[in-house]
Design a protein around this motif. Structure first.
Motif, PDB file in Angstrom:
ATOM      1  N   THR A  58     -62.664  75.436  -2.077  1.00 37.08           N
ATOM      2  CA  THR A  58     -62.736  74.496  -0.953  1.00 37.08           C
ATOM      3  C   THR A  58     -63.885  74.778   0.017  1.00 37.08           C
ATOM      4  N   HIS A  59     -64.464  75.983  -0.083  1.00 38.02           N
ATOM      5  CA  HIS A  59     -65.533  76.341   0.855  1.00 38.02           C
ATOM      6  C   HIS A  59     -66.746  76.865   0.090  1.00 38.02           C
ATOM      7  N   LYS A 331     -56.468  79.052 -14.737  1.00 39.25           N
ATOM      8  CA  LYS A 331     -55.162  78.561 -14.296  1.00 39.25           C
ATOM      9  C   LYS A 331     -55.305  77.215 -13.587  1.00 39.25           C
ATOM     10  N   LYS A 332     -54.371  76.329 -13.850  1.00 42.93           N
ATOM     11  CA  LYS A 332     -54.434  74.983 -13.279  1.00 42.93           C
ATOM     12  C   LYS A 332     -53.964  74.958 -11.824  1.00 42.93           C
ATOM     13  N   ALA A 333     -54.470  73.946 -11.122  1.00 42.24           N
ATOM     14  CA  ALA A 333     -54.040  73.620  -9.757  1.00 42.24           C
ATOM     15  C   ALA A 333     -54.146  74.797  -8.795  1.00 42.24           C
ATOM     16  N   GLN A 334     -55.215  75.563  -8.921  1.00 46.29           N
ATOM     17  CA  GLN A 334     -55.485  76.638  -7.968  1.00 46.29           C
ATOM     18  C   GLN A 334     -56.383  76.116  -6.852  1.00 46.29           C
ATOM     19  N   LYS A 335     -56.204  76.673  -5.681  1.00 46.05           N
ATOM     20  CA  LYS A 335     -57.086  76.364  -4.555  1.00 46.05           C
ATOM     21  C   LYS A 335     -57.503  77.683  -3.930  1.00 46.05           C
ATOM     22  N   ILE A 336     -58.810  77.915  -3.866  1.00 46.36           N
ATOM     23  CA  ILE A 336     -59.344  79.153  -3.302  1.00 46.36           C
ATOM     24  C   ILE A 336     -60.234  78.798  -2.120  1.00 46.36           C
ATOM     25  N   SER A 337     -59.898  79.350  -0.958  1.00 47.05           N
ATOM     26  CA  SER A 337     -60.645  79.022   0.259  1.00 47.05           C
ATOM     27  C   SER A 337     -61.664  80.089   0.632  1.00 47.05           C
ATOM     28  N   SER A 338     -61.706  81.199  -0.071  1.00 44.13           N
ATOM     29  CA  SER A 338     -62.706  82.234   0.211  1.00 44.13           C
ATOM     30  C   SER A 338     -64.101  81.643   0.040  1.00 44.13           C
ATOM     31  N   PRO A 339     -64.985  81.802   1.023  1.00 43.30           N
ATOM     32  CA  PRO A 339     -66.315  81.183   0.936  1.00 43.30           C
ATOM     33  C   PRO A 339     -67.126  81.696  -0.249  1.00 43.30           C
ATOM     34  N   ILE A 340     -67.802  80.761  -0.895  1.00 45.63           N
ATOM     35  CA  ILE A 340     -68.706  81.074  -2.003  1.00 45.63           C
ATOM     36  C   ILE A 340     -69.997  80.305  -1.784  1.00 45.63           C
ATOM     37  N   ARG A 380     -69.959  87.021   4.917  1.00 45.96           N
ATOM     38  CA  ARG A 380     -70.692  86.155   5.841  1.00 45.96           C
ATOM     39  C   ARG A 380     -71.501  85.143   5.037  1.00 45.96           C
ATOM     40  N   ILE A 381     -71.558  83.936   5.533  1.00 44.17           N
ATOM     41  CA  ILE A 381     -72.346  82.868   4.898  1.00 44.17           C
ATOM     42  C   ILE A 381     -73.565  82.592   5.761  1.00 44.17           C
ATOM     43  N   TYR A 382     -74.706  82.524   5.098  1.00 45.19           N
ATOM     44  CA  TYR A 382     -75.996  82.348   5.767  1.00 45.19           C
ATOM     45  C   TYR A 382     -76.496  80.922   5.585  1.00 45.19           C
ATOM     46  N   GLY A 383     -77.162  80.409   6.606  1.00 44.40           N
ATOM     47  CA  GLY A 383     -77.757  79.084   6.495  1.00 44.40           C
ATOM     48  C   GLY A 383     -79.067  78.988   7.256  1.00 44.40           C
ATOM     49  N   LYS A 384     -80.012  78.193   6.713  1.00 45.32           N
ATOM     50  CA  LYS A 384     -81.288  77.977   7.388  1.00 45.32           C
ATOM     51  C   LYS A 384     -81.796  76.569   7.102  1.00 45.32           C
ATOM     52  N   ARG A 390     -80.867  78.168  12.286  1.00 44.50           N
ATOM     53  CA  ARG A 390     -80.254  79.278  11.565  1.00 44.50           C
ATOM     54  C   ARG A 390     -78.748  79.219  11.818  1.00 44.50           C
ATOM     55  N   MET A 391     -77.977  79.732  10.865  1.00 48.09           N
ATOM     56  CA  MET A 391     -76.518  79.650  10.961  1.00 48.09           C
ATOM     57  C   MET A 391     -75.870  80.845  10.291  1.00 48.09           C
ATOM     58  N   ILE A 392     -74.744  81.273  10.834  1.00 49.36           N
ATOM     59  CA  ILE A 392     -73.872  82.233  10.168  1.00 49.36           C
ATOM     60  C   ILE A 392     -72.438  81.740  10.307  1.00 49.36           C
ATOM     61  N   THR A 393     -71.699  81.806   9.209  1.00 47.54           N
ATOM     62  CA  THR A 393     -70.258  81.533   9.227  1.00 47.54           C
ATOM     63  C   THR A 393     -69.553  82.819   8.827  1.00 47.54           C
ATOM     64  N   LYS A 394     -68.614  83.240   9.649  1.00 41.82           N
ATOM     65  CA  LYS A 394     -67.882  84.483   9.395  1.00 41.82           C
ATOM     66  C   LYS A 394     -66.446  84.304   9.856  1.00 41.82           C
ATOM     67  N   GLY A 395     -65.514  84.416   8.911  1.00 41.39           N
ATOM     68  CA  GLY A 395     -64.120  84.201   9.258  1.00 41.39           C
ATOM     69  C   GLY A 395     -63.903  82.789   9.767  1.00 41.39           C
ATOM     70  N   ASP A 396     -63.283  82.681  10.934  1.00 44.62           N
ATOM     71  CA  ASP A 396     -63.001  81.361  11.510  1.00 44.62           C
ATOM     72  C   ASP A 396     -64.178  80.786  12.289  1.00 44.62           C
ATOM     73  N   TRP A 397     -65.273  81.544  12.397  1.00 41.94           N
ATOM     74  CA  TRP A 397     -66.316  81.184  13.349  1.00 41.94           C
ATOM     75  C   TRP A 397     -67.621  80.768  12.696  1.00 41.94           C
ATOM     76  N   LYS A 398     -68.300  79.842  13.366  1.00 39.05           N
ATOM     77  CA  LYS A 398     -69.658  79.448  12.975  1.00 39.05           C
ATOM     78  C   LYS A 398     -70.553  79.505  14.205  1.00 39.05           C
ATOM     79  N   TYR A 399     -71.727  80.127  14.000  1.00 42.84           N
ATOM     80  CA  TYR A 399     -72.732  80.212  15.043  1.00 42.84           C
ATOM     81  C   TYR A 399     -74.009  79.550  14.536  1.00 42.84           C
TER      82      TYR A 399
END
Length: 474
Positions: A58-59, A331-340, A380-384, A390-399
């Motif tokens: 999902t993420h 496995k069917k019908a799995q939902k994984i929210s860990s960021p990738i 942590r997820i990086y964005g540019k 520039r962006m960082i997403t970590k846990g519940d937060w985005k900067y």
């Protein structure tokens, strides 16, 4: 005796190849994460079926880009396995994804959008396409109002070319080519790796009228994070000169956004129907039981959210994509929210093919997450976006930071998934903002990003031909 061992070696190679799963990689262009699973009005029954048949990540994120063509950077990362600030070099320096698969005994096939330097390096290449077809001027700055729409260009108008160039929509052509290869592959002893790259739903947003008619304008909702204009849009590289931004009028109107979303959804539903046709051909060929299917997109798209039309921003509607994987052992019908990262698809396919990844591969296989052997893929997820965002997403937060606009943004994604409430000026969140800013600087070093977010060089806009001084861009 030597002949016996030679034949035995060949037999073992064939046996090992037969045990490896086929991999069907389906790639969309500009498809936001929210367009599947009934999160919006968009209808995707075949993708939803695929989602229920396996794992829904999902993420899934794209890191961003060094210029306005975000799709080019995304595809360079995907095919080289290197992170965004190293991908321009990596795509030219290292073996491509397809070459690694071919060297491991796979027959590799590609059709559709390429948008990577040089020719596609697959065993079989059919009808590779550019980043987008020639856009007609009638496709920009529209619709001004209902009267202008009634008289103007329509998605099903074939006279202007675009995706209708040649008489058959490119979405259908990609599917036809894919089906042809599936039919051939059933008689081949080698496992296959298919790279099916649709141009949809990239603009020009063209689709048969029946798919546009699926979305009466009165049924399309205006996004809750709709804005007429985004603050400091020029200083973050998303002003009126940016190509994607010109698709709809400035300031944005609710009417124009609804029409753009109507046509966007129509393109996606049309592609979904064609994907359904492709998957049916796979099932009919008898190869589905030994085929891993991975579906994702190169990045998302705003289409009216936050005042944006394109993908040149760090909001979730533009950096997140659908990511689905299904097939034997999944496995069917799995939902994984860990960021990738969506480019983890490459490393995952290498893992499935039992290929030891070369040292330059920076993305990670998803199989440990799928099997429950790992809970977190990236802390942590990086964005540019060039040297404007520039962006960082970590846990519940985005900067998010806009260095040239001297502005920072802080969101709690858990409580505010639509990114409506900026908390950066709230004293109670000052420590969180400072911590994320520090984390972003550390992450920049890891990513090979030497852009100084506090002391940027003079502003440079890539959409303007003459600039006083160009800031560093990676």
């Amino acid at each position: 005796m030597k002949r016996f061992f030679y034949l035995l070696a060949i037999f073992n190679c064939v046996l090992l190849a037969a045990e490896k799963p086929n991999i069907l990689f389906i790639f969309a262009d500009d498809q936001a994460y929210e367009t599947i699973g009934n999160q919006t009005e968009c209808q995707t029954p075949h993708l939803d079926k695929l989602m229920n048949a396996g794992v829904n990540f999902t993420h899934a994120y794209n890191m961003g880009a060094w210029n306005g063509a975000v799709c080019a950077a995304s595809r360079a990362m995907l095919n080289s396995g290197t992170f965004v600030n190293r991908a321009q070099k990596g795509i030219r320096q290292y073996p491509h994804w397809s070459e690694l698969m071919s060297n491991a005994g796979y027959k590799t096939y590609m059709t559709g959008k390429w948008h990577v330097p040089g020719a596609p390096r697959f065993d079989v290449v059919k009808d590779p396409r550019p980043g987008m077809p020639k856009q007609t001027e009638e496709g920009y700055n529209r619709p001004l109002n209902p009267e202008a729409y009634a008289k103007g260009w329509k998605p099903w108008d074939k006279s202007k070319g675009g995706f209708w160039e040649g008489g058959v929509h490119w979405t259908e052509i990609v599917t036809n080519h894919g089906i042809d290869f599936i039919d051939e592959a059933k008689n081949d002893d080698k496992p296959f790796f298919m790279y099916i790259a649709y141009n949809a739903p990239h603009d020009p947003r063209q689709a048969p009228k029946e798919f546009v008619d699926m979305y009466p304008l009165e049924s399309i909702s205006v996004p809750e994070n709709f804005l007429a204009e985004y603050p400091d849009k020029e200083l973050i590289g998303c002003g009126p000169l940016q190509r994607d931004a010109r698709l709809a009028p400035f300031p944005r109107t609710e009417y124009a956004v609804k029409v753009n979303r109507q046509e966007y959804f129509a393109c996606i539903s049309y592609m979904d129907a064609e994907i359904g046709r492709l998957l049916k051909a796979l099932a009919d060929s008898g190869q589905a039981d030994n085929t891993i299917v991975i579906f994702t997109a190169d990045h998302g798209l705003a289409v009216g959210r936050h005042g944006f039309i394109g993908k040149q921003n760090m909001y979730d509607h533009s950096v997140r994509v659908p990511f689905l994987i299904s097939g034997p052992g999944i496995k069917k019908a799995q939902k994984i929210s860990s960021p990738i990262y969506l480019q983890d698809a490459m490393a995952t396919s290498l893992d499935l093919a039992e290929i030891n990844p070369p040292k330059h591969i920076e993305f990670k296989s998803l199989l440990p997450l799928i099997r429950g052997e790992r809970k977190v893929q990236y802390e942590r997820i990086y964005g540019k976006y060039i040297d404007h965002q520039r962006m960082i997403t970590k846990g519940d937060w985005k900067y998010i930071v806009y260095p040239h606009a001297k502005r920072e943004i802080l969101y709690n994604l858990q409580k505010d998934p639509k990114e409506l409430q900026d908390l950066s000026n709230k004293p109670e969140y000052a420590s969180i903002l400072a911590s994320l800013k520090k984390d972003l600087k550390v992450l920049q070093k890891e990513m090979g990003d030497d852009f100084d977010i506090e002391n940027p060089l003079p502003f440079w806009d890539p959409t303007i031909k003459k600039n006083k001084k160009r800031s560093g861009s990676h």
